[in-house]
Design a protein around this motif. Structure first.
Motif, PDB file in Angstrom:
ATOM      1  N   LEU A  33      25.580  33.137  39.749  1.00  0.00           N
ATOM      2  CA  LEU A  33      25.678  34.592  39.610  1.00  0.00           C
ATOM      3  C   LEU A  33      26.637  34.982  38.492  1.00  0.00           C
ATOM      4  CD1 LEU A  33      24.856  37.356  40.816  1.00  0.00           C
ATOM      5  CD2 LEU A  33      26.887  37.181  42.283  1.00  0.00           C
ATOM      6  N   ALA A  34      26.212  35.936  37.656  1.00  0.00           N
ATOM      7  CA  ALA A  34      27.017  36.361  36.504  1.00  0.00           C
ATOM      8  C   ALA A  34      28.298  37.063  36.914  1.00  0.00           C
ATOM      9  CB  ALA A  34      26.195  37.279  35.604  1.00  0.00           C
ATOM     10  N   GLY A  35      28.194  37.961  37.898  1.00  0.00           N
ATOM     11  CA  GLY A  35      29.372  38.752  38.238  1.00  0.00           C
ATOM     12  C   GLY A  35      29.145  39.597  39.467  1.00  0.00           C
ATOM     13  N   VAL A  36      30.171  40.335  39.839  1.00  0.00           N
ATOM     14  CA  VAL A  36      30.083  41.294  40.929  1.00  0.00           C
ATOM     15  C   VAL A  36      30.758  42.579  40.476  1.00  0.00           C
ATOM     16  CG1 VAL A  36      30.049  39.567  42.772  1.00  0.00           C
ATOM     17  CG2 VAL A  36      32.240  40.501  42.000  1.00  0.00           C
ATOM     18  N   CYS A  37      30.345  43.682  41.086  1.00  0.00           N
ATOM     19  CA  CYS A  37      30.995  44.964  40.842  1.00  0.00           C
ATOM     20  C   CYS A  37      31.629  45.420  42.144  1.00  0.00           C
ATOM     21  CB  CYS A  37      29.985  46.002  40.359  1.00  0.00           C
ATOM     22  SG  CYS A  37      30.733  47.552  39.820  1.00  0.00           S
ATOM     23  N   LEU A  38      32.926  45.631  42.117  1.00  0.00           N
ATOM     24  CA  LEU A  38      33.640  46.081  43.305  1.00  0.00           C
ATOM     25  C   LEU A  38      33.560  47.600  43.422  1.00  0.00           C
ATOM     26  CD1 LEU A  38      36.901  43.906  43.235  1.00  0.00           C
ATOM     27  CD2 LEU A  38      34.648  43.350  44.179  1.00  0.00           C
ATOM     28  N   PHE A  39      33.501  48.065  44.660  1.00  0.00           N
ATOM     29  CA  PHE A  39      33.503  49.486  44.955  1.00  0.00           C
ATOM     30  C   PHE A  39      34.612  49.784  45.961  1.00  0.00           C
ATOM     31  CE2 PHE A  39      29.249  48.569  43.410  1.00  0.00           C
ATOM     32  CZ  PHE A  39      29.049  49.595  42.511  1.00  0.00           C
ATOM     33  N   ALA A  40      34.732  51.029  46.360  1.00  0.00           N
ATOM     34  CA  ALA A  40      35.845  51.427  47.219  1.00  0.00           C
ATOM     35  C   ALA A  40      35.860  50.643  48.525  1.00  0.00           C
ATOM     36  CB  ALA A  40      35.770  52.927  47.507  1.00  0.00           C
ATOM     37  N   GLY A  41      34.686  50.304  49.056  1.00  0.00           N
ATOM     38  CA  GLY A  41      34.622  49.578  50.310  1.00  0.00           C
ATOM     39  C   GLY A  41      35.131  48.156  50.231  1.00  0.00           C
ATOM     40  N   ASN A  42      35.340  47.656  49.013  1.00  0.00           N
ATOM     41  CA  ASN A  42      35.898  46.318  48.838  1.00  0.00           C
ATOM     42  C   ASN A  42      37.410  46.317  48.734  1.00  0.00           C
ATOM     43  OD1 ASN A  42      33.169  46.166  46.694  1.00  0.00           O
ATOM     44  ND2 ASN A  42      33.236  44.943  48.558  1.00  0.00           N
ATOM     45  N   VAL A  43      38.019  47.497  48.748  1.00  0.00           N
ATOM     46  CA  VAL A  43      39.461  47.631  48.554  1.00  0.00           C
ATOM     47  C   VAL A  43      40.108  48.045  49.872  1.00  0.00           C
ATOM     48  CG1 VAL A  43      41.279  48.869  47.315  1.00  0.00           C
ATOM     49  CG2 VAL A  43      39.146  48.241  46.128  1.00  0.00           C
ATOM     50  N   ASP A  44      41.070  47.269  50.330  1.00  0.00           N
ATOM     51  CA  ASP A  44      41.823  47.587  51.544  1.00  0.00           C
ATOM     52  C   ASP A  44      43.042  48.406  51.153  1.00  0.00           C
ATOM     53  OD1 ASP A  44      43.326  47.740  53.831  1.00  0.00           O
ATOM     54  OD2 ASP A  44      43.337  45.586  54.240  1.00  0.00           O
ATOM     55  N   GLY A  46      45.457  49.450  52.753  1.00  0.00           N
ATOM     56  CA  GLY A  46      46.697  49.039  53.403  1.00  0.00           C
ATOM     57  C   GLY A  46      47.265  47.738  52.901  1.00  0.00           C
ATOM     58  N   ASP A  47      46.584  47.101  51.957  1.00  0.00           N
ATOM     59  CA  ASP A  47      47.019  45.793  51.462  1.00  0.00           C
ATOM     60  C   ASP A  47      47.086  45.836  49.942  1.00  0.00           C
ATOM     61  OD1 ASP A  47      47.496  43.180  50.816  1.00  0.00           O
ATOM     62  OD2 ASP A  47      45.779  42.351  51.893  1.00  0.00           O
ATOM     63  N   PRO A  48      48.263  46.032  49.360  1.00  0.00           N
ATOM     64  CA  PRO A  48      48.361  46.190  47.905  1.00  0.00           C
ATOM     65  C   PRO A  48      47.932  44.955  47.124  1.00  0.00           C
ATOM     66  CG  PRO A  48      50.537  46.008  48.895  1.00  0.00           C
ATOM     67  CD  PRO A  48      49.571  46.191  50.020  1.00  0.00           C
ATOM     68  N   HIS A  49      47.949  43.785  47.759  1.00  0.00           N
ATOM     69  CA  HIS A  49      47.532  42.566  47.070  1.00  0.00           C
ATOM     70  C   HIS A  49      46.133  42.118  47.473  1.00  0.00           C
ATOM     71  CE1 HIS A  49      51.498  42.183  45.411  1.00  0.00           C
ATOM     72  NE2 HIS A  49      52.061  42.079  46.599  1.00  0.00           N
ATOM     73  N   GLY A  50      45.458  42.900  48.323  1.00  0.00           N
ATOM     74  CA  GLY A  50      44.171  42.472  48.858  1.00  0.00           C
ATOM     75  C   GLY A  50      43.106  42.289  47.798  1.00  0.00           C
ATOM     76  N   THR A  51      43.042  43.201  46.815  1.00  0.00           N
ATOM     77  CA  THR A  51      42.015  43.086  45.793  1.00  0.00           C
ATOM     78  C   THR A  51      42.237  41.859  44.933  1.00  0.00           C
ATOM     79  OG1 THR A  51      41.825  45.502  45.777  1.00  0.00           O
ATOM     80  CG2 THR A  51      40.793  44.315  43.966  1.00  0.00           C
ATOM     81  N   ALA A  52      43.492  41.566  44.614  1.00  0.00           N
ATOM     82  CA  ALA A  52      43.786  40.356  43.842  1.00  0.00           C
ATOM     83  C   ALA A  52      43.379  39.105  44.610  1.00  0.00           C
ATOM     84  CB  ALA A  52      45.275  40.304  43.487  1.00  0.00           C
ATOM     85  N   ARG A  53      43.621  39.107  45.919  1.00  0.00           N
ATOM     86  CA  ARG A  53      43.216  37.939  46.709  1.00  0.00           C
ATOM     87  C   ARG A  53      41.694  37.822  46.777  1.00  0.00           C
ATOM     88  NH1 ARG A  53      47.944  38.981  49.804  1.00  0.00           N
ATOM     89  NH2 ARG A  53      46.813  40.414  51.167  1.00  0.00           N
ATOM     90  N   LEU A  54      41.018  38.967  46.890  1.00  0.00           N
ATOM     91  CA  LEU A  54      39.563  38.941  46.940  1.00  0.00           C
ATOM     92  C   LEU A  54      38.991  38.406  45.634  1.00  0.00           C
ATOM     93  CD1 LEU A  54      36.811  39.606  48.170  1.00  0.00           C
ATOM     94  CD2 LEU A  54      37.129  41.975  47.394  1.00  0.00           C
ATOM     95  N   THR A  55      39.471  38.911  44.502  1.00  0.00           N
ATOM     96  CA  THR A  55      38.945  38.436  43.222  1.00  0.00           C
ATOM     97  C   THR A  55      39.294  36.964  43.003  1.00  0.00           C
ATOM     98  OG1 THR A  55      40.901  39.298  42.058  1.00  0.00           O
ATOM     99  CG2 THR A  55      38.963  40.715  42.146  1.00  0.00           C
ATOM    100  N   ALA A  56      40.466  36.538  43.487  1.00  0.00           N
ATOM    101  CA  ALA A  56      40.822  35.124  43.376  1.00  0.00           C
ATOM    102  C   ALA A  56      39.901  34.265  44.228  1.00  0.00           C
ATOM    103  CB  ALA A  56      42.273  34.927  43.799  1.00  0.00           C
ATOM    104  N   ALA A  57      39.545  34.747  45.415  1.00  0.00           N
ATOM    105  CA  ALA A  57      38.635  33.997  46.282  1.00  0.00           C
ATOM    106  C   ALA A  57      37.255  33.875  45.629  1.00  0.00           C
ATOM    107  CB  ALA A  57      38.528  34.682  47.641  1.00  0.00           C
ATOM    108  N   LEU A  58      36.812  34.949  44.973  1.00  0.00           N
ATOM    109  CA  LEU A  58      35.536  34.899  44.273  1.00  0.00           C
ATOM    110  C   LEU A  58      35.560  33.866  43.151  1.00  0.00           C
ATOM    111  CD1 LEU A  58      34.935  38.739  44.108  1.00  0.00           C
ATOM    112  CD2 LEU A  58      33.394  37.122  45.237  1.00  0.00           C
ATOM    113  N   ARG A  59      36.642  33.865  42.406  1.00  0.00           N
ATOM    114  CA  ARG A  59      36.711  32.943  41.263  1.00  0.00           C
ATOM    115  C   ARG A  59      37.025  31.506  41.688  1.00  0.00           C
ATOM    116  NH1 ARG A  59      38.976  37.624  38.611  1.00  0.00           N
ATOM    117  NH2 ARG A  59      37.439  38.409  37.124  1.00  0.00           N
TER     118      ARG A  59
END
Length: 481
Positions: A33-44, A46-59
């Motif tokens: 898969l080339a990539g993903v596009c994140l939307f508001a539902g992918n962002v927590d 209450g967790d300021p580092h959650g998006t960074a962890r999610l993108t790290a898990a993807l990569r």
């Protein structure tokens, strides 16, 4: 495995539901898969580092993955969707010297890098010279093509200097429409395209990494939506070597006839490089089913020759080159890049910037800002928040309502003093304003593009956002009322 099943994932940019990686997406990543596009539902929120962890898990599954985000400032935000963006809107930046665009672009790049985003679907290069436009509005830097062009170029340069690929949108221009392409297919005459060309030209000259197509028809070019039209995309390719990204193919403008899968296949055959599938969380769509429909349709089109092999390989190579040029910011262990705030809170515009925005908005207003302080009632003239597809937040209405409630008990008897929050003069909002005026003195607080509610006495804000609330507080002495 067929040629189509091998190549199709390499040109797709799906969304997904949730703040963790679903099983079907794991499989798609393994398939290339080339990539993903994140939307508001992918962002927590209450967790300021959650998006960074999610993108790290993807990569961790696919290191060269492109991770994209719609983040424009003002009314379009995903990272701050629950409360609205704390960055200036393009409409606000359009009132300031061009340096403000560069400064905001640098702030945005820092936020995106901290979250692990390497492609931002911004800036908006549309020239919003139609006050009834239902979808662009304050997302645009203004109604003057040269003003927009200067700020688009400055934003592109700042974002990419900050390590994030920019994607200017929506070529050849969505600023003069009265149809929202999420719901229908707008028409834009060639004369308007020519008038709105400068912002895209300056973005291309600045080396913008990507360009997003508009789902609009230019009648002089044919009767097919630009995103699906080989002749139109040929015109675009003659202007730039940037990666051509589609606007979401689940939008009605291109999907109504045969669905997003057919639209994706036609767009790639026409010359698009990366297909943005859309936001599955917006309407409760099954994210896996949506992706399967599109990837299967594209694979079939490659296998039966509707998308020539050379076209598919060229698109995949362009996307891979983009990923290589803008490597991920967050490490695979979820740590943040050097210079990021330790608590994950984003850098915000300083007080001097807010004062500059407040002064510019006050000068653009046709009502004295003191009229806000005299009001005792607030009415939201919109059927919903501005750009509700991006955020459900209503910070301006909420703050004004709280402030006026505290004054009701002390209000003297007499004609009402009513604030109407509006963002354009469609029939619904015009009716709300007229009713308020019939009940007594009324002032419009405009959270749309500057001048969108003329000829009514208007206090201009340029966005429904927390930054606009900071402007209100600046005007009213730094405290509510």
């Amino acid at each position: 495995m067929t040629l189509g099943t091998d190549l199709a994932p390499q040109v797709l940019l799906p969304g997904f539901i949730g703040t963790t990686v679903p099983a079907w997406l794991d499989d798609a990543l393994d398939a290339g898969l080339a990539g993903v596009c994140l939307f508001a539902g992918n962002v927590d929120p209450g967790d300021p580092h959650g998006t960074a962890r999610l993108t790290a898990a993807l990569r961790a599954r696919r290191p060269d993955l492109v991770v994209a985000l719609d983040e424009e400032g003002g009314v379009v935000t995903r990272l701050e969707a629950p409360r609205g963006s704390t960055l200036p809107s393009p409409a606000q930046i359009g009132l300031l010297p061009v340096d403000a665009a560069a400064e905001t672009g640098a702030l945005l790049a820092a936020r995106l890098r901290a979250a692990g985003i390497d492609l931002v679907l911004a800036p908006d290069g549309d020239v919003n010279d139609n006050p009834l436009n239902p979808v662009i509005g304050a997302r645009s830097f203004g109604a003057d093509p040269e003003v927009v062009a200067e700020r688009v170029a400055a934003t592109v340069i700042a974002l990419q200097a900050g390590g994030v690929a920019a994607c200017v949108k929506h070529w050849p221009g969505h600023g003069d429409t009265v149809v929202d392409s999420h719901h229908g297919l707008p028409t834009v005459p060639a004369q308007t395209v020519e008038r709105h060309a400068a912002p895209f030209a300056t973005a291309f000259a600045a080396g913008v990494a990507a360009v997003m197509t508009a789902h609009v028809v230019v009648p002089e070019w044919g009767q097919t939506a630009v995103t699906l039209d080989a002749a139109a995309l040929g015109r675009l390719r003659a202007l730039t070597d940037a990666v051509i990204v589609t606007d979401a193919v689940d939008m009605a403008a291109v999907a109504a006839e045969a669905g997003p899968g057919a639209a994706a296949a036609r767009a790639l055959a026409a010359g698009a490089d990366l297909v943005c599938i859309g936001n599955p969380g917006l309407s409760g769509i099954d994210d896996e089913a949506q992706y399967r429909e599109v990837v299967d349709a594209v694979a079939a089109a490659i296998d039966d020759g509707r998308i020539p092999e050379a076209r598919a390989r060229d698109a995949a190579a362009r996307v891979a080159a983009l990923a290589a040029a803008y490597p991920a910011a967050a490490e695979t262990d979820g740590s943040l890049p050097d210079g990021s705030p330790a608590d994950g809170s984003p850098a915000e515009p300083d007080a001097a910037t807010v004062r500059s925005i407040a002064r510019a908005l006050a000068e653009a207003s046709t009502a004295d800002v003191a009229s806000i302080a005299a009001a005792v009632e607030v009415r939201d003239g919109r059927r919903g928040p501005s750009m509700a597809v991006a955020t459900r937040a209503r910070p301006v209405v909420e703050w004004l309502s709280e402030a006026t409630t505290r004054e009701l008990a002390a209000a003297p008897a007499g004609p009402g003093r009513i604030i109407v929050v509006a963002d354009r003069l469609d029939d619904d909002q015009r009716a709300v304003i007229a009713a308020a005026q019939a009940q007594g003195a009324a002032v419009v607080v405009n959270v749309g593009p500057i001048g969108a509610t003329a000829p009514h006495p208007t206090v201009e804000l340029g966005a429904d956002s927390p930054l606009s609330v900071r402007v209100l507080q600046e005007w009213l002495g730094g405290v509510a009322r």
